[in-house]
Design an enzyme around this catalytic site. Structure first.
Site, PDB file in Angstrom:
ATOM      1  N   LYS A 110       0.831  -1.225   0.000  1.00 51.43           N
ATOM      2  CA  LYS A 110       0.000   0.000   0.000  1.00 51.43           C
ATOM      3  C   LYS A 110       0.854   1.259   0.000  1.00 51.43           C
ATOM      4  O   LYS A 110       0.487   2.269  -0.606  1.00 51.43           O
ATOM      5  CB  LYS A 110      -0.926   0.024   1.211  1.00 51.43           C
ATOM      6  N   GLU A 134      -5.554  -6.350  -3.622  1.00 49.16           N
ATOM      7  CA  GLU A 134      -6.587  -6.498  -2.586  1.00 49.16           C
ATOM      8  C   GLU A 134      -5.991  -6.530  -1.187  1.00 49.16           C
ATOM      9  O   GLU A 134      -6.564  -5.989  -0.233  1.00 49.16           O
ATOM     10  CB  GLU A 134      -7.386  -7.784  -2.834  1.00 49.16           C
ATOM     11  N   VAL A 137      -5.249  -3.217   1.469  1.00 50.07           N
ATOM     12  CA  VAL A 137      -6.188  -2.504   2.358  1.00 50.07           C
ATOM     13  C   VAL A 137      -7.058  -3.522   3.093  1.00 50.07           C
ATOM     14  O   VAL A 137      -7.706  -4.358   2.463  1.00 50.07           O
ATOM     15  CB  VAL A 137      -7.103  -1.543   1.558  1.00 50.07           C
ATOM     16  N   GLY A 139      -6.253  -6.077   4.839  1.00 49.28           N
ATOM     17  CA  GLY A 139      -5.751  -7.461   4.897  1.00 49.28           C
ATOM     18  C   GLY A 139      -6.675  -8.436   4.182  1.00 49.28           C
ATOM     19  O   GLY A 139      -6.828  -8.382   2.966  1.00 49.28           O
ATOM     20  N   ILE A 141      -9.926  -8.647   4.321  1.00 51.64           N
ATOM     21  CA  ILE A 141     -11.282  -8.171   4.006  1.00 51.64           C
ATOM     22  C   ILE A 141     -11.350  -7.818   2.513  1.00 51.64           C
ATOM     23  O   ILE A 141     -10.537  -7.025   2.049  1.00 51.64           O
ATOM     24  CB  ILE A 141     -11.637  -6.898   4.818  1.00 51.64           C
ATOM     25  N   GLY A 192       4.113  -8.660  19.463  1.00 54.19           N
ATOM     26  CA  GLY A 192       4.175  -8.738  18.002  1.00 54.19           C
ATOM     27  C   GLY A 192       3.040  -8.005  17.300  1.00 54.19           C
ATOM     28  O   GLY A 192       2.895  -8.117  16.083  1.00 54.19           O
ATOM     29  N   GLU A 195       5.280  -2.945  15.390  1.00 55.35           N
ATOM     30  CA  GLU A 195       6.654  -3.047  14.900  1.00 55.35           C
ATOM     31  C   GLU A 195       7.608  -2.408  15.917  1.00 55.35           C
ATOM     32  O   GLU A 195       7.197  -1.592  16.738  1.00 55.35           O
ATOM     33  CB  GLU A 195       6.798  -2.259  13.588  1.00 55.35           C
ATOM     34  N   ASP A 206       0.153   4.599   7.937  1.00 59.81           N
ATOM     35  CA  ASP A 206      -0.331   3.369   7.280  1.00 59.81           C
ATOM     36  C   ASP A 206      -1.820   3.501   6.945  1.00 59.81           C
ATOM     37  O   ASP A 206      -2.254   3.125   5.847  1.00 59.81           O
ATOM     38  CB  ASP A 206      -0.086   2.173   8.219  1.00 59.81           C
ATOM     39  N   LYS A 210      -3.721   3.531   3.113  1.00 57.21           N
ATOM     40  CA  LYS A 210      -4.894   2.720   2.740  1.00 57.21           C
ATOM     41  C   LYS A 210      -6.063   3.622   2.336  1.00 57.21           C
ATOM     42  O   LYS A 210      -6.796   3.324   1.383  1.00 57.21           O
ATOM     43  CB  LYS A 210      -5.277   1.809   3.912  1.00 57.21           C
TER      44      LYS A 210
END
Ligand code: HSE
Length: 446
Positions: A110, A134, A137, A139, A141, A192, A195, A206, A210
């Site tokens: 992205k 796909e 944006v 993941g 979905i 986790g 980051e 981020d 998107k």
């Protein structure tokens, strides 16, 4: 390129990280259903990664695995190239190399598309190949496919999205544990969810990447993420969640894009990313932890909602493989040419005027950090009143040491953003005010 005589369509994967490994797993574990749906198989023929030593726990027997991405792209048995290395320059180089060789591309990148999408899609159209994304944006979905296909008959009026799992996890935990941002972020990093360098996530970048893609697909509005006013979640404190609850809201980092059409049919686009108070009873408010959700409104369909895992190995791989399948079908049909990747034909994908932030009008939550002295409230109210910003509610939490700095919470009546900004400039100059004022915009209509 594949032709009718091929039993399978060949796939090459660049980048065997978490998502790449997920793609290998989905292609092998779900080979049966993929073939039942396509009528032919997808065959992973080559994988390239700089690290060819680490065991990823997947079986690469029979698959050519080396460090040479250019050789993968040039391999005639590779019909579709998957780019999963992320980042800008190297990834862009591989994508353009693949396009120049007439190979279709699937990517989850992205950041790259939100900055260089225009150039990449134009070159892909010239080369008559697809660039599908796909997974970029939401993941797993299928939100881009929904905008491009399921909602294609609508004028879209708005998109509201929880587009970043890391920040949604941090916000949910801050609300639940009443701990400070830094404490929760550290735990999210240990688990986790965040980051080591969380900047892209917690500063809203981020989500802006998107949202740039969603805005293009929803409204045919071409923009880069740099044009999107973006605020992250670093300034929030436990008291904001407590107050939100009292006022009947929850706090979410939302990507918001709206299309304003005047009577003449002229369109302007309102687009922004920021922490937002939304009604506690709304569906988006119930989206917790690392989950994502996007609400899209169309003039024919009304409100629609898409929910699911916005990140992670298998959900993201699910979206990547769905793109592979769609392209493979096209290849089998004789490659009629790329679908409109951003949902509008290129000549209808244009830079539409953006609504300046100052023109927004709405209610806001303000948290002042003030000295607990007589007259302070009058100064704050005066600064707001001078700019025509009306106060709906004021709370000064009890139990703070006399003389200490106190949070003073104000809910405003609907006000122009520009007037609010001028008022806060004045407030932040007051001697009684000890820190910049925190603003959370309220979005009622959800
Ligand atoms: N860092 C992203 C998130 C991963 O937290 O949602 C998926 O883009």
């Amino acid at each position: 390129m594949a032709d009718e005589r091929k039993e399978t369509v060949g796939v090459g994967l660049i980048g065997l990280g978490v998502i790449g490994t997920g793609v290998v797993k989905v292609l092998s574990r779900n080979a049966d259903v993929i073939e039942q749906r396509l009528g032919f198989g997808l065959r992973l023929v080559r994988v390239a990664d700089l690290d060819i030593e680490t065991d990823r726990g997947v079986d690469l027997d029979g698959i050519h695995f080396d460090r040479d991405a250019s050789a993968l792209i040039a391999d005639p048995s590779v019909d579709i190239v998957i780019e999963l290395i992320g980042g800008y320059d190297v990834a862009k180089g591989f994508i353009l190399e693949a396009v120049a060789k007439g190979k279709h591309v699937v990517t989850a990148n992205k950041a790259l598309l939100a900055l260089y999408g225009k150039e990449i899609f134009a070159l892909a159209a010239e080369a008559n190949v697809d660039v599908a994304f796909e997974a970029a944006v939401g993941g797993g979905i299928p939100i881009l496919r929904s905008l491009r296909e399921g909602l294609a008959a609508n004028h879209i009026s708005s998109v509201h999205g929880i587009l970043n799992g890391t920040t949604n996890y941090v916000l949910t935990e801050m609300e639940r544990t009443e701990e400070d941002f830094e404490v929760v972020l550290k735990r999210a990093q240990e688990l986790g969810y965040a980051e080591v360098d969380p900047t892209f996530d917690v500063d809203g970048i981020d989500a802006a990447h998107k949202l740039a893609l969603l805005t293009a697909m929803a409204f045919g509005a071409e923009l880069t993420y740099k044009e999107i006013p973006t605020e992250g979640i670093r300034g929030l404190a436990p008291i904001d969640f407590e107050m939100a609850r009292e006022f009947g809201y929850r706090i979410k980092l939302l990507g918001i894009a709206k299309c304003r059409r005047d009577r003449g049919g002229n369109e302007r686009i309102e687009v922004r990313v920021h922490p937002t108070m939304i009604p506690a009873g709304s569906m988006l408010a119930s989206v917790d932890a690392a989950m994502n959700a996007i609400e899209v409104r169309g003039d024919a369909v009304g409100p629609t909602l898409y929910y699911g895992a916005g990140a992670g190995e298998m959900p993201t791989a699910s979206a990547v493989v769905a793109d592979l399948m769609e392209i493979a079908r096209e290849i089998r049909r004789g490659g009629a040419g790329p679908v409109a990747p951003l949902s509008y034909m290129p000549d209808h994908l244009i830079a539409k005027p953006l609504v300046p932030l100052g023109e927004l009008r709405g209610r806001s939550y303000l948290r002042f950090t003030a000295a607990d002295r007589p007259g302070v409230l009058a100064h704050l109210a005066g600064a707001l009143g001078d700019q025509g910003v009306g106060i709906e509610s004021v709370v000064q939490p009890r139990g703070v040491e006399p003389g200490a700095c106190v949070p003073v919470i104000v809910l405003t009546h609907p006000a122009d953003e520009e007037a609010l900004r001028r008022a806060l400039e004045e407030v932040d100059r007051l001697a009684d005010v000890m820190a910049p004022t925190l603003v959370i915009r309220i979005e009622e209509d959800l």
